[in-house]
Structures are given as structure tokens and as C-alpha cells.
Design a protein around this motif. Structure first.
Motif, PDB file in Angstrom:
ATOM      1  N   LEU A 379      41.886  26.291  92.682  1.00  0.00           N
ATOM      2  CA  LEU A 379      42.750  25.916  91.555  1.00  0.00           C
ATOM      3  C   LEU A 379      42.522  26.821  90.355  1.00  0.00           C
ATOM      4  O   LEU A 379      43.447  27.085  89.577  1.00  0.00           O
ATOM      5  CB  LEU A 379      42.497  24.461  91.166  1.00  0.00           C
ATOM      6  CG  LEU A 379      43.080  23.385  92.097  1.00  0.00           C
ATOM      7  CD1 LEU A 379      42.533  22.015  91.719  1.00  0.00           C
ATOM      8  CD2 LEU A 379      44.600  23.389  92.030  1.00  0.00           C
ATOM      9  N   LEU A 380      41.301  27.299  90.197  1.00  0.00           N
ATOM     10  CA  LEU A 380      40.988  28.159  89.052  1.00  0.00           C
ATOM     11  C   LEU A 380      41.534  29.568  89.224  1.00  0.00           C
ATOM     12  O   LEU A 380      41.628  30.319  88.243  1.00  0.00           O
ATOM     13  CB  LEU A 380      39.469  28.222  88.846  1.00  0.00           C
ATOM     14  CG  LEU A 380      38.776  26.893  88.529  1.00  0.00           C
ATOM     15  CD1 LEU A 380      37.286  27.115  88.306  1.00  0.00           C
ATOM     16  CD2 LEU A 380      39.390  26.237  87.302  1.00  0.00           C
ATOM     17  N   ASP A 381      41.861  29.928  90.478  1.00  0.00           N
ATOM     18  CA  ASP A 381      42.387  31.278  90.712  1.00  0.00           C
ATOM     19  C   ASP A 381      43.790  31.455  90.128  1.00  0.00           C
ATOM     20  O   ASP A 381      44.188  32.567  89.783  1.00  0.00           O
ATOM     21  CB  ASP A 381      42.415  31.567  92.219  1.00  0.00           C
ATOM     22  CG  ASP A 381      41.015  31.682  92.812  1.00  0.00           C
ATOM     23  OD1 ASP A 381      40.072  31.946  92.035  1.00  0.00           O
ATOM     24  OD2 ASP A 381      40.863  31.492  94.035  1.00  0.00           O
ATOM     25  N   ALA A 382      44.544  30.353  90.046  1.00  0.00           N
ATOM     26  CA  ALA A 382      45.878  30.426  89.437  1.00  0.00           C
ATOM     27  C   ALA A 382      45.745  30.273  87.924  1.00  0.00           C
ATOM     28  O   ALA A 382      44.983  29.436  87.435  1.00  0.00           O
ATOM     29  CB  ALA A 382      46.778  29.337  90.004  1.00  0.00           C
ATOM     30  N   ALA A 383      46.503  31.031  87.214  1.00  0.00           N
ATOM     31  CA  ALA A 383      46.337  31.108  85.759  1.00  0.00           C
ATOM     32  C   ALA A 383      46.636  29.799  85.054  1.00  0.00           C
ATOM     33  O   ALA A 383      46.002  29.472  84.044  1.00  0.00           O
ATOM     34  CB  ALA A 383      47.230  32.216  85.192  1.00  0.00           C
ATOM     35  N   ASP A 384      47.600  29.030  85.532  1.00  0.00           N
ATOM     36  CA  ASP A 384      48.038  27.849  84.781  1.00  0.00           C
ATOM     37  C   ASP A 384      47.913  26.548  85.561  1.00  0.00           C
ATOM     38  O   ASP A 384      48.533  25.547  85.205  1.00  0.00           O
ATOM     39  CB  ASP A 384      49.483  28.024  84.315  1.00  0.00           C
ATOM     40  CG  ASP A 384      50.447  28.212  85.481  1.00  0.00           C
ATOM     41  OD1 ASP A 384      49.971  28.391  86.630  1.00  0.00           O
ATOM     42  OD2 ASP A 384      51.666  28.165  85.259  1.00  0.00           O
ATOM     43  N   ASP A 385      47.129  26.501  86.630  1.00  0.00           N
ATOM     44  CA  ASP A 385      46.990  25.269  87.398  1.00  0.00           C
ATOM     45  C   ASP A 385      46.061  24.262  86.738  1.00  0.00           C
ATOM     46  O   ASP A 385      46.104  23.075  87.056  1.00  0.00           O
ATOM     47  CB  ASP A 385      46.488  25.569  88.813  1.00  0.00           C
ATOM     48  CG  ASP A 385      47.614  26.039  89.727  1.00  0.00           C
ATOM     49  OD1 ASP A 385      48.750  26.125  89.251  1.00  0.00           O
ATOM     50  OD2 ASP A 385      47.335  26.332  90.908  1.00  0.00           O
ATOM     51  N   VAL A 386      45.215  24.720  85.826  1.00  0.00           N
ATOM     52  CA  VAL A 386      44.299  23.845  85.084  1.00  0.00           C
ATOM     53  C   VAL A 386      44.515  24.126  83.599  1.00  0.00           C
ATOM     54  O   VAL A 386      44.214  25.216  83.123  1.00  0.00           O
ATOM     55  CB  VAL A 386      42.826  24.090  85.475  1.00  0.00           C
ATOM     56  CG1 VAL A 386      41.912  23.139  84.714  1.00  0.00           C
ATOM     57  CG2 VAL A 386      42.628  23.938  86.978  1.00  0.00           C
TER      58      VAL A 386
END
Length: 446
Positions: A379-386
Motif C-alpha cells: 500500500l505504501l508503494d502507491a503514492a496516494d493509497d495512504v
């Protein structure tokens, strides 16, 4: 990670020899062929009848299945080290853990090497164990050389045994629970026998609480001061054959009541441990009770160094280890959790220390066998997922995390426990470890 298939050169067997019966346990270690010794221990059992009762109980655990759809785990494992033999097994549903420890007083023989192996516990051998007489001498040999692991080469013709992922995952969770347990009560020989009689009839659908009413142990449907929560209390009937034989029982439980354990002193250097998950439908492999501790990765050099040290020492007390190496308790906990996530550590309640299992040092198992942690990092790999929503009083952090077609609200930090709006958290309320959304927020903002 797919299942690993093991094959044995010959079945385990109890055979007659001029010197008496000989118990040979066919084994295969999770190493390449030729690595390690072919034999870990050979010698006599000082009380073969009592040992046979313990091994038979372990076989009952392996054969038991308290959740109908669960798959069989098959064979136990054995660890030789620090002058002890430790036989471990799970029920097929993975919610019951059993271990028979044979100490120096139980053995009259020689440890040729330390090691851990998967043991072939076939039905003929179990039947033979049940027929051992009280005064019958039995020679024990553990670590008999096995056929190499080659599923596709056409050389495997003997009985095969699968090693599922949840074998290691279950060991990880059990070690985590045992390490935090506190002793709740001690039962005498008479009280141990009474414990068998007090187990409620039928299949328990709710929790029961072990209490002492005067000198007699009993189970009540409602908790009280000093009571021990026992989920799926009917699972204790697995100890029917051992409780009347033991010298006493020490009862342990985690502070939050999520697991309990019964340590039976059998005498003559023998001890049996039974640990129960919080409920029948909760296998240890799905608990996730180590995820918070595994959240922050340790340097690879630290893990390799700790593995080398623990492998050499074979047992260690975490508090004393931290003091000797000037490590904070949190760091020691992270080291132990990381190594146990590879299946390398177990915990001895009676001695209050860890013991080492000689399995391969595979750091990639930490993420492979903990999908919630792996998914949180993804989830942290995507810029805006968190995304951060705001900061509240008392150090609380509110965030939102992208789910499947929906955003989940997560609140972490401060004095209150983390919470999330996802179905996993709603169903378990944090009792089986944090969800991936909470882990992702903790990784990003705390």
C-alpha cells in the motif's frame, strides 16, 4: 510459497531387537542432502511406557480436527538440542499445539548432533507405541537418513509428507503467545486428575473459565477474579490419557486471554505442553499476534548475527540476553519475533526461555508468511493509497487507506488501541492482530 514435499527412506517403526524394542523415527530435515548429521540422538528411554503415552497424546493432537473443513497437517517435528528432545505438533485445524519435552533425566544415550526435522508418525508406529509395557526397554534413534527432496526426478517412491506454510506460521504465533503468558495457577496430582472429570460434556460453543472452588478445579461459563479463560474447553480432552499420570499442572494464559497453556510435569525429566487458541475456529497460523513487533525491519546483519548466536547457544533468556548485549527490550522483542517468523525459535514456559530450532535461515519468510504485513508495505508503494486526514489530541493520527472500491478510515496513536473501518477489523476488533490498513498507517506516519 508452495507446499514442500518430504519423502522418507523407510517408515517409522518399533522393532524387536535382542536388547529390547527399538523405536526408529524416519526423518527428513529441511536442508539439502548431505547437510547436517544423519543421526541426532540414539540411546535408551528411561521410562519408555511414559514416553509412549506422551507420543501417543501427540499423535492424537495431530489426528484431531475441531474445524471440519481443515486440512491434515500430518507429521510432528522433533528438535534435538541443549540435551533435550522436543516433539511438537499441531492439530489439523491448527488451533491446538502440543509438545513433549524429554530432558536429560528421561534419556540414557548420546546426542550426536543438534538439529530439527519433520518426523514420520505413521499409524503402525502409533499402534506399536500403545502396546509398550511398563518395564519394556526401548532404544530411541532420531534423525535416520532420509531420501532427498526431489519431487520431479522420479526417485521418490516412499510415503510423502507435505509441509504447509501454516506449519511455520503456527509456530510463530504460538511462540509469541507463550512468551507473554503468565502463570495463573498450579494444580497438584489430585487436582490434575479432577481436571479431567470437570471438563464440560459435549462440544463447548462458548468460553469457559477455569476456577478453583475450594481445592477443586472446575469450569464456569462466567469469568471471575483469578479465572483462566479457556476457549473450546472440550479440546482439553486430548489430555485424558496424561492428566491422571502427571505429578502436577501449571496453568498459563496471556494477559488478554487470547491463548492458554497447560504444562504437565510427568516426572523423570518429561514434560508435556498443550496450548489452546482463544476459540475453536481460530487457528494459530492466522493470529497475527507478532505483526506489531515485526512492523519495523531490522538490519539483515543483526538478524544474521542473532541467528548465529542463538544457534550456538540453543537456549536463552530474552531479559538476560538484552542485558548482556546492552539491547533495549523492544529491540530484543523484534529480534525474537523476526527469527520466530522463520520458525527458528520456540518458547519453554517452565524454564522461561527460548529454544532454537535448526531450520533454514530464510529472511524472506517474514513477509511471505505474513501477508498482512506484505500487503501493508505494498500500500505504501502507491503514492496516494495512504493519506493523512488530520492529527488529534493525545497524539492520535487519523488517515484514510484505499481498499477495494472503498476508502477505510484508520485511527492510530495515543492511549487508545488502533481502529479501522474495514471488515477484518470489524469482525475481529484487533484480537487477531492489526489489519493491513492499520499497519500501513503505522508504517507511514508513526
Amino acid at each position: 510459497m508452495p507446499d514442500l514435499t518430504y519423502a522418507y527412506a523407510q517408515p517409522s517403526a518399533l522393532t524387536a531387537t535382542p536388547e529390547g524394542a527399538a523405536l526408529q523415527l524416519a526423518a527428513y530435515a529441511e536442508y539439502a542432502p548431505g547437510a547436517g548429521a544423519a543421526c541426532f540422538f540414539q540411546g535408551q528411554l528411561r521410562d519408555s511406557w511414559l514416553t509412549a503415552r506422551g507420543l501417543t497424546t501427540l499423535a492424537k493432537i495431530v489426528a484431531s480436527r475441531f474445524v471440519p473443513q481443515s486440512a491434515a497437517l500430518r507429521d510432528p517435528i522433533v528438535t534435538a538440542g541443549a540435551g533435550l528432545l522436543r516433539f511438537e505438533a499441531f492439530s489439523s485445524c491448527n488451533g491446538v499445539y502440543g509438545r513433549l519435552d524429554l530432558g536429560p533425566a528421561a534419556l540414557d544415550g548420546e546426542f550426536l548432533s543438534s538439529g530439527t526435522t519433520n518426523v514420520d508418525f505413521n499409524e503402525p508406529m502409533v499402534n506399536a507405541l500403545s502396546r509398550i509395557a511398563r518395564s519394556e526397554p526401548v532404544h530411541l534413534r532420531v534423525g535416520q537418513q532420509a531420501v532427498t527432496l526431489e519431487r520431479a526426478a522420479g526417485h521418490v517412491t516412499e510415503r510423502k509428507v507435505a509441509l504447509p506454510e501454516r506449519w511455520v506460521k503456527g509456530l510463530t504465533a504460538v511462540q509469541g503467545y507463550l512468551a507473554e503468558m503468565e502463570e495463573k495457577m498450579v494444580l497438584t496430582r489430585v487436582q490434575a486428575a479432577q481436571l479431567v472429570q470437570s471438563i464440560p460434556a459435549g462440544t463447548a460453543r462458548g468460553d469457559f473459565f477455569l476456577v478453583l472452588r475450594g481445592p477443586r478445579p472446575s469450569f464456569a461459563p462466567v469469568g471471575s477474579a483469578g479465572a483462566v479463560r479457556v476457549g473450546g474447553v472440550h479440546r482439553l480432552r486430548l489430555l485424558d490419557g496424561l492428566l491422571p499420570l502427571c505429578e502436577g499442572v501449571r496453568v498459563f494464559a496471556t494477559p488478554d486471554g487470547q491463548a492458554s497453556a497447560f504444562v504437565l510435569a510427568l516426572g523423570g525429566g518429561q514434560q508435556f505442553v498443550l496450548a489452546l487458541s482463544a476459540a475453536v475456529n481460530r487457528g494459530f497460523s492466522g493470529e497475527g499476534n507478532q505483526l506489531d513487533t515485526l512492523l519495523e525491519e531490522l538490519p539483515a546483519g543483526w538478524l544474521a548475527g542473532a541467528n548465529h548466536l542463538f544457534r550456538g547457544n540453543e537456549t536463552f533468556n530474552p531479559t538476560l540476553f538484552g542485558l548482556a548485549h546492552d539491547l533495549a527490550p523492544a529491540t530484543v522483542a523484534r529480534l525474537c519475533a523476526s527469527l520466530s517468523a522463520m520458525g527458528l525459535l520456540g518458547f519453554d514456559l517452565a524454564e522461561n526461555h527460548y529454544f532454537y530450532r535448526r531450520l533454514p535461515f530464510k529472511a524472506d519468510r517474514i513477509l511471505k508468511l505474513n501477508p498482512r504485513l506484505k500487503n501493508a508495505r505494498a500500500l505504501l508503494d502507491a503514492a496516494d493509497d495512504v493519506q493523512l486526514v488530520g492529527l488529534g489530541a493525545g497524539g492520535r493520527t487519523e488517515a484514510r487507506v484505499r481498499g477495494t472500491d472503498v476508502w477505510h478510515t484508520v485511527v492510530v496513536g495515543g492511549a487508545d488501541a488502533p481502529r479501522c473501518t474495514c471488515p477484518w477489523f470489524t469482525g475481529n476488533q484487533g484480537q487477531r492482530g492489526p489489519c493491513k490498513h492499520i499497519l500501513a498507517v503505522q508504517l507511514r506516519f508513526l
